[in-house]
Design a protein around this motif. Structure first.
Motif, PDB file in Angstrom:
ATOM      1  N   LEU A  69       0.831  -1.200   0.000  1.00  0.00           N
ATOM      2  CA  LEU A  69       0.000   0.000   0.000  1.00  0.00           C
ATOM      3  C   LEU A  69       0.870   1.257   0.000  1.00  0.00           C
ATOM      4  N   TYR A  70       0.578   2.144  -0.930  1.00  0.00           N
ATOM      5  CA  TYR A  70       1.316   3.392  -1.113  1.00  0.00           C
ATOM      6  C   TYR A  70       0.295   4.523  -0.943  1.00  0.00           C
ATOM      7  N   ALA A  71       0.313   5.173   0.200  1.00  0.00           N
ATOM      8  CA  ALA A  71      -0.677   6.202   0.517  1.00  0.00           C
ATOM      9  C   ALA A  71      -0.252   7.546  -0.063  1.00  0.00           C
ATOM     10  N   ILE A  72      -1.196   8.232  -0.710  1.00  0.00           N
ATOM     11  CA  ILE A  72      -0.950   9.547  -1.291  1.00  0.00           C
ATOM     12  C   ILE A  72      -1.770  10.565  -0.527  1.00  0.00           C
ATOM     13  N   THR A  73      -1.117  11.527   0.105  1.00  0.00           N
ATOM     14  CA  THR A  73      -1.866  12.523   0.870  1.00  0.00           C
ATOM     15  C   THR A  73      -2.560  13.509  -0.060  1.00  0.00           C
ATOM     16  N   ASP A  74      -3.571  14.168   0.483  1.00  0.00           N
ATOM     17  CA  ASP A  74      -4.369  15.133  -0.265  1.00  0.00           C
ATOM     18  C   ASP A  74      -4.643  16.309   0.660  1.00  0.00           C
ATOM     19  N   SER A  75      -4.136  17.493   0.310  1.00  0.00           N
ATOM     20  CA  SER A  75      -4.254  18.650   1.196  1.00  0.00           C
ATOM     21  C   SER A  75      -5.696  19.101   1.376  1.00  0.00           C
ATOM     22  N   GLN A  76      -6.564  18.815   0.409  1.00  0.00           N
ATOM     23  CA  GLN A  76      -7.975  19.176   0.546  1.00  0.00           C
ATOM     24  C   GLN A  76      -8.710  18.187   1.451  1.00  0.00           C
ATOM     25  N   LEU A  77      -8.354  16.930   1.338  1.00  0.00           N
ATOM     26  CA  LEU A  77      -8.990  15.887   2.139  1.00  0.00           C
ATOM     27  C   LEU A  77      -8.448  15.838   3.561  1.00  0.00           C
ATOM     28  N   LEU A  78      -7.178  16.244   3.728  1.00  0.00           N
ATOM     29  CA  LEU A  78      -6.506  16.153   5.029  1.00  0.00           C
ATOM     30  C   LEU A  78      -5.955  17.519   5.439  1.00  0.00           C
ATOM     31  N   PRO A  79      -6.815  18.466   5.769  1.00  0.00           N
ATOM     32  CA  PRO A  79      -6.338  19.811   6.121  1.00  0.00           C
ATOM     33  C   PRO A  79      -5.706  19.866   7.512  1.00  0.00           C
ATOM     34  N   GLY A  80      -4.718  20.737   7.645  1.00  0.00           N
ATOM     35  CA  GLY A  80      -4.137  21.032   8.952  1.00  0.00           C
ATOM     36  C   GLY A  80      -3.629  19.812   9.699  1.00  0.00           C
ATOM     37  N   GLU A  81      -3.932  19.786  11.009  1.00  0.00           N
ATOM     38  CA  GLU A  81      -3.438  18.733  11.884  1.00  0.00           C
ATOM     39  C   GLU A  81      -4.044  17.370  11.563  1.00  0.00           C
ATOM     40  N   HIS A  82      -5.161  17.345  10.856  1.00  0.00           N
ATOM     41  CA  HIS A  82      -5.791  16.070  10.501  1.00  0.00           C
ATOM     42  C   HIS A  82      -4.855  15.202   9.662  1.00  0.00           C
ATOM     43  N   LEU A  83      -3.951  15.850   8.945  1.00  0.00           N
ATOM     44  CA  LEU A  83      -2.992  15.124   8.109  1.00  0.00           C
ATOM     45  C   LEU A  83      -2.220  14.095   8.919  1.00  0.00           C
ATOM     46  N   TYR A  84      -1.713  14.500  10.068  1.00  0.00           N
ATOM     47  CA  TYR A  84      -0.831  13.625  10.852  1.00  0.00           C
ATOM     48  C   TYR A  84      -1.592  12.432  11.429  1.00  0.00           C
ATOM     49  N   ALA A  85      -2.781  12.681  11.963  1.00  0.00           N
ATOM     50  CA  ALA A  85      -3.570  11.588  12.534  1.00  0.00           C
ATOM     51  C   ALA A  85      -3.967  10.590  11.452  1.00  0.00           C
ATOM     52  N   ALA A  86      -4.306  11.094  10.272  1.00  0.00           N
ATOM     53  CA  ALA A  86      -4.719  10.217   9.182  1.00  0.00           C
ATOM     54  C   ALA A  86      -3.565   9.358   8.692  1.00  0.00           C
ATOM     55  N   VAL A  87      -2.405   9.968   8.511  1.00  0.00           N
ATOM     56  CA  VAL A  87      -1.244   9.208   8.055  1.00  0.00           C
ATOM     57  C   VAL A  87      -0.806   8.204   9.121  1.00  0.00           C
ATOM     58  N   ALA A  88      -0.844   8.595  10.371  1.00  0.00           N
ATOM     59  CA  ALA A  88      -0.483   7.671  11.453  1.00  0.00           C
ATOM     60  C   ALA A  88      -1.405   6.456  11.447  1.00  0.00           C
ATOM     61  N   ALA A  89      -2.694   6.681  11.199  1.00  0.00           N
ATOM     62  CA  ALA A  89      -3.644   5.567  11.141  1.00  0.00           C
ATOM     63  C   ALA A  89      -3.320   4.641   9.973  1.00  0.00           C
ATOM     64  N   ALA A  90      -2.985   5.216   8.835  1.00  0.00           N
ATOM     65  CA  ALA A  90      -2.620   4.396   7.674  1.00  0.00           C
ATOM     66  C   ALA A  90      -1.366   3.576   7.961  1.00  0.00           C
TER      67      ALA A  90
END
Length: 210
Positions: A2-23
């Motif tokens: 699995l190769y996760a691609i972040t999205d600044s619109q889908l993962l704004p601000g601090e939500h980015l870190y929690a989402a990536v950590a979950a992945a």
């Protein structure tokens, strides 16, 4: 894999870190930081934070397009589009150990050029309708089979990949599933990552017969 691609619109601000950590907890072992909108200082901070998260989970951080950012934060590598810095120049800046991937759209010829230029992987797509890149030209699944049989390096598939269609992508020859919306829009990102990881792990245990 699995190769996760972040999205600044889908993962704004601090939500980015929690989402990536979950992945990452769900088994993701490669993350591509993709943000074309934030100011340089924000992107540097986010990339550095994501690098720390990835290292804590034994994963790799790849920077989309921006070789200088990858160099500045010490990321594991960079992903280059056809209009970005030439691969040879990126290699000279990042060094022999950097992971450098190249977007090849639906072209096996572009992939062959990338192989000759010492790419570490090539990416094809989109294979299905994509909310992240809706205007990207479509690619046939047969392209993955041809690439798997002839290129001799890892193949990443991207574009509209979901749990429902991932099996066909893997069966056609992809080594990595590059996923953005289907992963990060899930109500339980960790569980979604585990489900993708299980599909990819099954592909490894039951490889294609050439």
């Amino acid at each position: 894999m699995l190769y996760a691609i972040t999205d600044s619109q889908l993962l704004p601000g601090e939500h980015l870190y929690a989402a990536v950590a979950a992945a990452l907890r769900g088994g993701c072992r490669r993350v591509q930081y993709r943000d074309k909108s934030s100011v340089s200082s924000v992107r540097t901070h986010q990339a550095a934070t994501l690098l720390t998260l990835c290292c804590e989970h034994g994963a790799e951080l790849i920077i989309n397009d921006d070789v200088r950012l990858a160099l500045n934060v010490g990321a594991h590598g960079v992903h280059l589009g056809q209009e970005d810095m030439p691969l040879a120049q990126a290699r000279s800046l990042l060094g022999a150990d950097a992971i450098i991937g190249v977007t090849c759209h639906a072209s096996l010829d572009l992939a062959r050029l990338a192989v000759q230029a010492s790419a570490d992987y090539v990416a094809f797509g989109r294979f299905f309708p994509s909310s992240t890149k809706p205007d990207a030209p479509p690619a046939p699944l047969s392209l993955l089979t041809d690439a798997h049989q002839t290129l001799g390096l890892p193949i990443v598939a991207i574009g509209g990949i979901t749990l429902d269609n991932a099996h066909s992508v893997l069966a056609s020859g992809a080594d990595w599933l590059a996923v953005s919306h289907s992963l990060f829009s899930a109500p339980d990102i960790e569980a979604r990552a585990r489900a993708f990881f299980a599909l990819a792990d099954n592909r490894i245990s039951q490889p294609n017969k050439d």
